[in-house]
Motif scaffolding. Structure first.
Motif, mmCIF file in Angstrom:
data_model
loop_
_atom_site.group_PDB
_atom_site.id
_atom_site.type_symbol
_atom_site.label_atom_id
_atom_site.label_comp_id
_atom_site.label_asym_id
_atom_site.label_seq_id
_atom_site.Cartn_x
_atom_site.Cartn_y
_atom_site.Cartn_z
ATOM 1 N N ALA A 102 0.741 -1.250 -0.135
ATOM 2 C CA ALA A 102 -0.071 0.099 0.134
ATOM 3 C C ALA A 102 0.712 1.253 -0.043
ATOM 4 C CB ALA A 102 -0.909 -0.028 1.276
ATOM 5 N N GLY A 103 1.833 1.286 0.836
ATOM 6 C CA GLY A 103 2.711 2.457 1.018
ATOM 7 C C GLY A 103 3.531 2.695 -0.542
ATOM 8 N N VAL A 104 4.101 1.844 -0.995
ATOM 9 C CA VAL A 104 4.771 1.727 -2.331
ATOM 10 C C VAL A 104 3.517 2.138 -3.340
ATOM 11 C CG1 VAL A 104 5.988 0.356 -4.228
ATOM 12 C CG2 VAL A 104 6.592 0.190 -1.728
ATOM 13 N N ALA A 105 2.560 1.508 -3.551
ATOM 14 C CA ALA A 105 1.684 1.818 -4.593
ATOM 15 C C ALA A 105 1.078 3.437 -4.499
ATOM 16 C CB ALA A 105 0.275 0.983 -4.334
ATOM 17 N N LEU A 106 0.947 3.880 -3.230
ATOM 18 C CA LEU A 106 0.651 5.464 -3.273
ATOM 19 C C LEU A 106 1.685 6.060 -3.650
ATOM 20 C CD1 LEU A 106 -0.829 5.955 0.513
ATOM 21 C CD2 LEU A 106 -1.719 6.331 -1.492
ATOM 22 N N GLU A 107 3.015 5.889 -3.608
ATOM 23 C CA GLU A 107 3.963 6.781 -4.132
ATOM 24 C C GLU A 107 4.413 6.430 -5.784
ATOM 25 O OE1 GLU A 107 5.933 9.460 -3.263
ATOM 26 O OE2 GLU A 107 4.009 9.415 -1.833
ATOM 27 N N ALA A 108 4.067 5.219 -6.173
ATOM 28 C CA ALA A 108 4.359 4.696 -7.472
ATOM 29 C C ALA A 108 3.077 5.179 -8.291
ATOM 30 C CB ALA A 108 4.653 3.203 -7.380
ATOM 31 N N LEU A 109 2.140 5.093 -8.107
ATOM 32 C CA LEU A 109 0.937 5.205 -8.952
ATOM 33 C C LEU A 109 0.408 6.705 -9.003
ATOM 34 C CD1 LEU A 109 -1.301 2.201 -8.018
ATOM 35 C CD2 LEU A 109 0.412 2.305 -10.031
ATOM 36 N N GLN A 110 -0.357 7.359 -9.907
ATOM 37 C CA GLN A 110 -0.662 8.572 -9.865
ATOM 38 C C GLN A 110 -2.079 8.809 -9.432
ATOM 39 O OE1 GLN A 110 1.272 11.219 -11.093
ATOM 40 N NE2 GLN A 110 2.903 9.666 -11.459
ATOM 41 N N VAL A 111 -1.947 8.781 -7.978
ATOM 42 C CA VAL A 111 -3.234 8.832 -7.107
ATOM 43 C C VAL A 111 -3.361 10.210 -7.127
ATOM 44 C CG1 VAL A 111 -4.179 8.180 -4.945
ATOM 45 C CG2 VAL A 111 -2.316 6.712 -5.897
ATOM 46 N N PRO A 112 -4.891 10.792 -7.105
ATOM 47 C CA PRO A 112 -5.006 12.208 -7.047
ATOM 48 C C PRO A 112 -5.219 12.570 -5.758
ATOM 49 C CG PRO A 112 -7.086 10.969 -7.677
ATOM 50 C CD PRO A 112 -5.799 9.812 -7.474
ATOM 51 N N ILE A 113 -4.038 12.687 -4.838
ATOM 52 C CA ILE A 113 -4.034 13.268 -3.575
ATOM 53 C C ILE A 113 -2.678 13.830 -3.392
ATOM 54 C CG2 ILE A 113 -3.699 12.345 -1.174
ATOM 55 C CD1 ILE A 113 -4.536 9.547 -1.755
ATOM 56 N N GLN A 114 -3.125 15.114 -2.863
ATOM 57 C CA GLN A 114 -1.893 16.036 -2.524
ATOM 58 C C GLN A 114 -0.697 15.629 -2.147
ATOM 59 O OE1 GLN A 114 -0.171 17.959 0.266
ATOM 60 N NE2 GLN A 114 0.636 19.463 -1.111
ATOM 61 N N HIS A 115 0.567 15.911 -2.775
ATOM 62 C CA HIS A 115 1.711 15.340 -2.649
ATOM 63 C C HIS A 115 2.209 15.088 -1.144
ATOM 64 C CE1 HIS A 115 5.737 13.713 -3.475
ATOM 65 N NE2 HIS A 115 6.377 14.790 -2.658
ATOM 66 N N GLY A 116 2.098 16.009 -0.326
ATOM 67 C CA GLY A 116 2.543 15.911 1.098
ATOM 68 C C GLY A 116 1.686 15.042 1.911
ATOM 69 N N PHE A 117 0.647 14.879 1.559
ATOM 70 C CA PHE A 117 -0.415 13.959 2.197
ATOM 71 C C PHE A 117 -0.009 12.555 1.810
ATOM 72 C CE2 PHE A 117 -2.667 18.076 3.049
ATOM 73 C CZ PHE A 117 -3.059 17.996 4.353
ATOM 74 N N ARG A 118 -0.033 12.379 0.617
ATOM 75 C CA ARG A 118 0.129 11.347 -0.026
ATOM 76 C C ARG A 118 1.376 10.640 0.390
ATOM 77 N NH1 ARG A 118 0.849 12.060 -5.638
ATOM 78 N NH2 ARG A 118 3.149 11.904 -5.421
ATOM 79 N N THR A 119 2.388 11.465 0.641
ATOM 80 C CA THR A 119 3.798 10.674 1.046
ATOM 81 C C THR A 119 3.934 10.355 2.516
ATOM 82 O OG1 THR A 119 5.036 12.289 -0.498
ATOM 83 C CG2 THR A 119 6.205 11.372 1.577
ATOM 84 N N ALA A 120 2.970 11.370 3.266
ATOM 85 C CA ALA A 120 2.882 10.866 4.804
ATOM 86 C C ALA A 120 2.152 9.538 4.759
ATOM 87 C CB ALA A 120 2.181 12.222 5.490
ATOM 88 N N ALA A 121 0.936 9.553 4.081
ATOM 89 C CA ALA A 121 0.097 8.237 4.314
ATOM 90 C C ALA A 121 0.917 7.009 3.806
ATOM 91 C CB ALA A 121 -1.017 8.497 3.297
ATOM 92 N N ALA A 122 1.775 7.124 2.905
ATOM 93 C CA ALA A 122 2.644 6.091 2.263
ATOM 94 C C ALA A 122 3.631 5.878 3.179
ATOM 95 C CB ALA A 122 3.487 6.550 1.112
ATOM 96 N N GLY A 123 4.414 6.533 3.989
ATOM 97 C CA GLY A 123 5.109 6.446 5.061
ATOM 98 C C GLY A 123 4.805 5.909 6.320
ATOM 99 N N VAL A 124 3.466 6.053 6.625
ATOM 100 C CA VAL A 124 2.677 5.335 7.654
ATOM 101 C C VAL A 124 2.477 3.907 7.217
ATOM 102 C CG1 VAL A 124 0.509 5.232 8.989
ATOM 103 C CG2 VAL A 124 1.388 7.622 8.711
ATOM 104 N N PHE A 125 1.991 3.914 6.094
ATOM 105 C CA PHE A 125 1.659 2.388 5.625
ATOM 106 C C PHE A 125 3.251 1.557 5.672
ATOM 107 C CE2 PHE A 125 -2.059 3.701 3.361
ATOM 108 C CZ PHE A 125 -3.109 2.725 4.196
ATOM 109 N N VAL A 126 4.298 2.158 5.163
ATOM 110 C CA VAL A 126 5.440 1.372 5.108
ATOM 111 C C VAL A 126 5.908 1.232 6.625
ATOM 112 C CG1 VAL A 126 7.945 1.560 4.725
ATOM 113 C CG2 VAL A 126 6.220 2.163 2.961
ATOM 114 N N ALA A 127 5.739 2.236 7.582
ATOM 115 C CA ALA A 127 6.180 1.975 8.819
ATOM 116 C C ALA A 127 5.374 0.838 9.469
ATOM 117 C CB ALA A 127 5.897 3.246 9.564
ATOM 118 N N LEU A 128 3.965 0.780 9.281
ATOM 119 C CA LEU A 128 2.974 -0.353 9.720
ATOM 120 C C LEU A 128 3.451 -1.647 9.096
ATOM 121 C CD1 LEU A 128 -0.442 1.348 9.569
ATOM 122 C CD2 LEU A 128 0.857 0.955 11.652
ATOM 123 N N GLY A 129 4.040 -1.772 7.786
ATOM 124 C CA GLY A 129 4.601 -2.808 7.392
ATOM 125 C C GLY A 129 5.722 -3.297 8.083
ATOM 126 N N LEU A 130 6.511 -2.467 8.330
ATOM 127 C CA LEU A 130 7.781 -2.919 9.093
ATOM 128 C C LEU A 130 7.514 -3.206 10.763
ATOM 129 C CD1 LEU A 130 10.365 -0.053 8.018
ATOM 130 C CD2 LEU A 130 10.236 -2.795 7.129
#
Length: 127
Positions: free
Chosen positions: A50-78
């Protein structure tokens, strides 16, 4: 041949901190514990994907929020992968020592993390 088998029985499997204590539990319980471990690993992979997909795909979410959400998902994965290992060890040790099984750890943290990531995505979508 008997000497080889006796040496094999003397070897302690990894991790020795788990297998040196107590006695062997019913294999069904150890196998159930292993299936739970694998379920946590699948959960970890899903969070990481989920974290990688948020950053790799062109999701219509403002960049800062998308990056923060992706970071949360990656942290949850770890965190889920670490929880899988330590949860397996705690449960296997409890089974071997005939103790009450430990309570689930980090469930609330992971749930809160998912809520935070989704809220970040929703805010970023409407921002």
């Amino acid at each position: 041949m008997d000497e080889r088998n006796s040496r094999r029985d003397e070897l302690t499997p990894f991790p020795s901190s788990v297998y040196r204590c107590g006695s062997r539990p019913d294999p069904r319980f150890s196998l159930a514990n292993e299936r739970t471990f694998l379920a946590w690993i699948r959960t970890s992979l899903a969070f990481l994907a989920a974290g990688v997909a948020l950053e790799a795909l062109q999701v219509p979410i403002q960049h800062g929020f998308r990056t923060a959400a992706a970071g949360v998902f990656v942290a949850l994965g770890l965190l889920s992968a670490v929880r899988a290992w330590f949860g397996w060890m705690r449960t296997e040790r409890a089974l071997r020592e005939d103790r009450t099984l430990p309570s689930p750890a980090l469930g609330a943290v992971l749930s809160l993390g998912v809520v935070i990531a989704v809220v970040l995505m929703v805010i970023g979508f409407f921002w």
